[in-house]
Scaffold this motif. Sequence first.
Motif, PDB file in Angstrom:
ATOM      1  N   THR A 102      15.342  -1.557  16.238  1.00 34.74           N
ATOM      2  CA  THR A 102      15.154  -0.491  15.246  1.00 34.74           C
ATOM      3  C   THR A 102      13.859  -0.733  14.474  1.00 34.74           C
ATOM      4  O   THR A 102      13.063   0.194  14.249  1.00 34.74           O
ATOM      5  CB  THR A 102      16.353  -0.442  14.283  1.00 34.74           C
ATOM      6  N   TRP A 103      13.653  -1.971  14.062  1.00 31.48           N
ATOM      7  CA  TRP A 103      12.423  -2.307  13.327  1.00 31.48           C
ATOM      8  C   TRP A 103      11.188  -1.957  14.167  1.00 31.48           C
ATOM      9  O   TRP A 103      10.275  -1.262  13.701  1.00 31.48           O
ATOM     10  CB  TRP A 103      12.449  -3.796  12.934  1.00 31.48           C
ATOM     11  N   LEU A 104      11.185  -2.410  15.422  1.00 31.16           N
ATOM     12  CA  LEU A 104      10.001  -2.206  16.255  1.00 31.16           C
ATOM     13  C   LEU A 104       9.726  -0.724  16.532  1.00 31.16           C
ATOM     14  O   LEU A 104       8.594  -0.319  16.739  1.00 31.16           O
ATOM     15  CB  LEU A 104      10.133  -3.001  17.566  1.00 31.16           C
ATOM     16  N   LEU A 105      10.800   0.075  16.475  1.00 36.48           N
ATOM     17  CA  LEU A 105      10.617   1.520  16.719  1.00 36.48           C
ATOM     18  C   LEU A 105      10.361   2.301  15.422  1.00 36.48           C
ATOM     19  O   LEU A 105      10.224   3.513  15.442  1.00 36.48           O
ATOM     20  CB  LEU A 105      11.870   2.094  17.396  1.00 36.48           C
ATOM     21  N   SER A 106      10.315   1.576  14.300  1.00 36.80           N
ATOM     22  CA  SER A 106      10.264   2.279  13.007  1.00 36.80           C
ATOM     23  C   SER A 106       9.011   1.975  12.197  1.00 36.80           C
ATOM     24  O   SER A 106       9.003   2.162  10.977  1.00 36.80           O
ATOM     25  CB  SER A 106      11.489   1.891  12.158  1.00 36.80           C
ATOM     26  N   LYS A 107       7.967   1.525  12.845  1.00 34.00           N
ATOM     27  CA  LYS A 107       6.761   1.076  12.123  1.00 34.00           C
ATOM     28  C   LYS A 107       6.170   2.174  11.222  1.00 34.00           C
ATOM     29  O   LYS A 107       5.563   1.873  10.201  1.00 34.00           O
ATOM     30  CB  LYS A 107       5.689   0.627  13.125  1.00 34.00           C
ATOM     31  N   GLN A 108       6.333   3.449  11.629  1.00 34.29           N
ATOM     32  CA  GLN A 108       5.742   4.532  10.828  1.00 34.29           C
ATOM     33  C   GLN A 108       6.733   5.147   9.844  1.00 34.29           C
ATOM     34  O   GLN A 108       6.382   6.047   9.086  1.00 34.29           O
ATOM     35  CB  GLN A 108       5.178   5.642  11.753  1.00 34.29           C
ATOM     36  N   LYS A 109       7.965   4.636   9.862  1.00 33.84           N
ATOM     37  CA  LYS A 109       8.987   5.182   8.935  1.00 33.84           C
ATOM     38  C   LYS A 109       8.696   4.722   7.511  1.00 33.84           C
ATOM     39  O   LYS A 109       8.106   3.660   7.299  1.00 33.84           O
ATOM     40  CB  LYS A 109      10.370   4.659   9.330  1.00 33.84           C
ATOM     41  N   THR A 110       9.159   5.517   6.536  1.00 34.50           N
ATOM     42  CA  THR A 110       9.055   5.070   5.139  1.00 34.50           C
ATOM     43  C   THR A 110      10.457   4.761   4.630  1.00 34.50           C
ATOM     44  O   THR A 110      11.447   5.286   5.149  1.00 34.50           O
ATOM     45  CB  THR A 110       8.428   6.157   4.239  1.00 34.50           C
ATOM     46  N   ILE A 111      10.549   3.885   3.615  1.00 32.07           N
ATOM     47  CA  ILE A 111      11.859   3.528   3.065  1.00 32.07           C
ATOM     48  C   ILE A 111      11.908   3.924   1.586  1.00 32.07           C
ATOM     49  O   ILE A 111      10.861   4.177   0.977  1.00 32.07           O
ATOM     50  CB  ILE A 111      12.159   2.016   3.229  1.00 32.07           C
ATOM     51  N   ASN A 112      13.125   3.966   1.014  1.00 33.42           N
ATOM     52  CA  ASN A 112      13.222   4.417  -0.376  1.00 33.42           C
ATOM     53  C   ASN A 112      12.734   3.341  -1.352  1.00 33.42           C
ATOM     54  O   ASN A 112      12.579   2.175  -0.995  1.00 33.42           O
ATOM     55  CB  ASN A 112      14.634   4.915  -0.699  1.00 33.42           C
TER      56      ASN A 112
ATOM     57  N   ASP B 283      14.901   0.049  -1.899  1.00 29.95           N
ATOM     58  CA  ASP B 283      14.777  -0.942  -0.820  1.00 29.95           C
ATOM     59  C   ASP B 283      13.403  -1.613  -0.856  1.00 29.95           C
ATOM     60  O   ASP B 283      13.282  -2.825  -0.638  1.00 29.95           O
ATOM     61  CB  ASP B 283      14.981  -0.266   0.548  1.00 29.95           C
ATOM     62  N   LEU B 284      12.400  -0.818  -1.160  1.00 30.55           N
ATOM     63  CA  LEU B 284      11.044  -1.361  -1.222  1.00 30.55           C
ATOM     64  C   LEU B 284      10.955  -2.457  -2.298  1.00 30.55           C
ATOM     65  O   LEU B 284      10.354  -3.518  -2.088  1.00 30.55           O
ATOM     66  CB  LEU B 284      10.043  -0.250  -1.542  1.00 30.55           C
ATOM     67  N   LEU B 285      11.601  -2.186  -3.413  1.00 34.31           N
ATOM     68  CA  LEU B 285      11.586  -3.137  -4.528  1.00 34.31           C
ATOM     69  C   LEU B 285      12.251  -4.457  -4.127  1.00 34.31           C
ATOM     70  O   LEU B 285      11.737  -5.552  -4.381  1.00 34.31           O
ATOM     71  CB  LEU B 285      12.339  -2.513  -5.709  1.00 34.31           C
ATOM     72  N   LYS B 286      13.400  -4.337  -3.471  1.00 31.19           N
ATOM     73  CA  LYS B 286      14.128  -5.541  -3.033  1.00 31.19           C
ATOM     74  C   LYS B 286      13.279  -6.351  -2.053  1.00 31.19           C
ATOM     75  O   LYS B 286      13.204  -7.581  -2.144  1.00 31.19           O
ATOM     76  CB  LYS B 286      15.438  -5.136  -2.340  1.00 31.19           C
TER      77      LYS B 286
ATOM     78  N   ALA C  61       0.813  -1.222   0.000  1.00 30.14           N
ATOM     79  CA  ALA C  61       0.000   0.000   0.000  1.00 30.14           C
ATOM     80  C   ALA C  61       0.845   1.270   0.000  1.00 30.14           C
ATOM     81  O   ALA C  61       0.470   2.274  -0.607  1.00 30.14           O
ATOM     82  CB  ALA C  61      -0.941  -0.018   1.198  1.00 30.14           C
ATOM     83  N   SER C  62       1.994   1.251   0.696  1.00 30.52           N
ATOM     84  CA  SER C  62       2.870   2.438   0.720  1.00 30.52           C
ATOM     85  C   SER C  62       4.283   2.011   1.100  1.00 30.52           C
ATOM     86  O   SER C  62       4.531   0.823   1.322  1.00 30.52           O
ATOM     87  CB  SER C  62       2.355   3.445   1.754  1.00 30.52           C
ATOM     88  N   ASN C  63       5.201   2.977   1.163  1.00 32.29           N
ATOM     89  CA  ASN C  63       6.581   2.671   1.564  1.00 32.29           C
ATOM     90  C   ASN C  63       6.735   2.573   3.074  1.00 32.29           C
ATOM     91  O   ASN C  63       7.841   2.521   3.576  1.00 32.29           O
ATOM     92  CB  ASN C  63       7.522   3.797   1.091  1.00 32.29           C
ATOM     93  N   ARG C  64       5.633   2.616   3.775  1.00 33.31           N
ATOM     94  CA  ARG C  64       5.696   2.621   5.236  1.00 33.31           C
ATOM     95  C   ARG C  64       5.891   1.190   5.764  1.00 33.31           C
ATOM     96  O   ARG C  64       5.294   0.246   5.228  1.00 33.31           O
ATOM     97  CB  ARG C  64       4.378   3.199   5.778  1.00 33.31           C
ATOM     98  N   ILE C  65       6.725   1.073   6.801  1.00 37.78           N
ATOM     99  CA  ILE C  65       7.049  -0.248   7.339  1.00 37.78           C
ATOM    100  C   ILE C  65       5.782  -1.026   7.726  1.00 37.78           C
ATOM    101  O   ILE C  65       5.644  -2.205   7.399  1.00 37.78           O
ATOM    102  CB  ILE C  65       8.011  -0.126   8.560  1.00 37.78           C
TER     103      ILE C  65
END
Length: 285
Positions: free
Chosen positions: A46-56, A59-62, A4-8
Motif C-alpha cells: 500500500t505504501w509503495l503504491l501511495s507515494k502521491q497520496k496525501t494524508i490528513n 496523521d501528519l502531525l503524529k 513540504a506537504s501532506n504527500r507521502i
Amino acid sequence: MRIASNRICDIERFAYSELQEVYSADEIRNLLKIIFEEYLGWDLTTWLLSKQKTINQSDLLKINFAIKDLKRHRPIQHIIGKADFCGMTLRVDENVLIPRPETEGLVGLAKDRCPSPKRILDLCTGSGCIALALAKVFPNAEITAMDISEKALEVAQQNAWNQKVTINFLQADILSDDLAELPMFDAIVSNPPYVREQEKAEMQPNVLDYEPHLALFVPNDDPLLFYRRIAEIAHKHLVTNGLLIVEINENLGEETAGLLRAKGFETSLHNDFKGRTRFAVGRRG
Ligand code: GLN
C-alpha cells in the motif's frame, strides 16, 4: 526543516533528510514501514503504491512527532509502544528492557532441553517476554515471574492479559529478599542485568538514554552478582536434573560457567544467532 506537504513522497523526503545522520538508508526505510503501518494501517505494498497520496493533518502531525523522536534516538518500540518477541506483539515502555531478538534463543534452549516442565520460574522478567513465550511453548506449565520493579510488573501483567496466558507475578528483589517460600521448579530462566558500567562507552544512545539502567547495568567489580544469587536460588529450588537457563554477557562466558560449576551445576555455554556466547545452561545434579 518542515515537511513540504501532506504527500507521502514529501514525508519520505523529510524523513530521509532528518534521519540520515542517525540511521542508514535501509534503517530509515524500515522505520518508515513501521510508522506507516502503525499510523496509517498500511502494509508495504500500500505504501509503495501511495507515494502521491496525501494524508490528513492529524496523521501528519503524529508522523512528524515520530520522526523528531527518532532523530533524538528514541527507540521506535517506545514511540509505537510495542515490540515483537517470539511471534507475539508485546507492550513496552521506559520501565522495561525492549525484548532483544537474541533472547529468543533462551526460549529455544528451554523448548529443546526441558522435557515438559510442570513449574517454571523466570527471574528479572521485565516485560514478561520470556515467561510469556514459555507459557505458549509449555501451555500446561505453571509459570512464576518475578521482578523488582512494580512498574515493569504492570507492563508484564498487561502483556500476559493481552496474550491470554496465566502467569503468577511476584514483586521481589532477588538480591536482598529471602525467597525461601518459593516452591520447587523444573526450570529456572533469567535474563538479568549483566552489562558492566565500563561497557557503557560502547553502547548506543537509543539504549543508554531511553532504556532502564536498572535492567541493564552491574558494577565493574562485581559483574556476576545476579548470577551468584540466581545460582543460589536455583540450587535450593530446582528439582534434581532441573535446568537453569540464563542469558549472559558475551565477554563473561567462562566466568559465568565457572560460577555455576562451583555451585554444582553441570554447565554448557551456547551462542546466539550472531555467534556470540550468550547463554549458559546448568543442570542441577
Ligand atoms: N543484551 C542487552 C543489551 O545489550 C542487555 C541485556 C541485559 O543486561 N540483560 O542491551
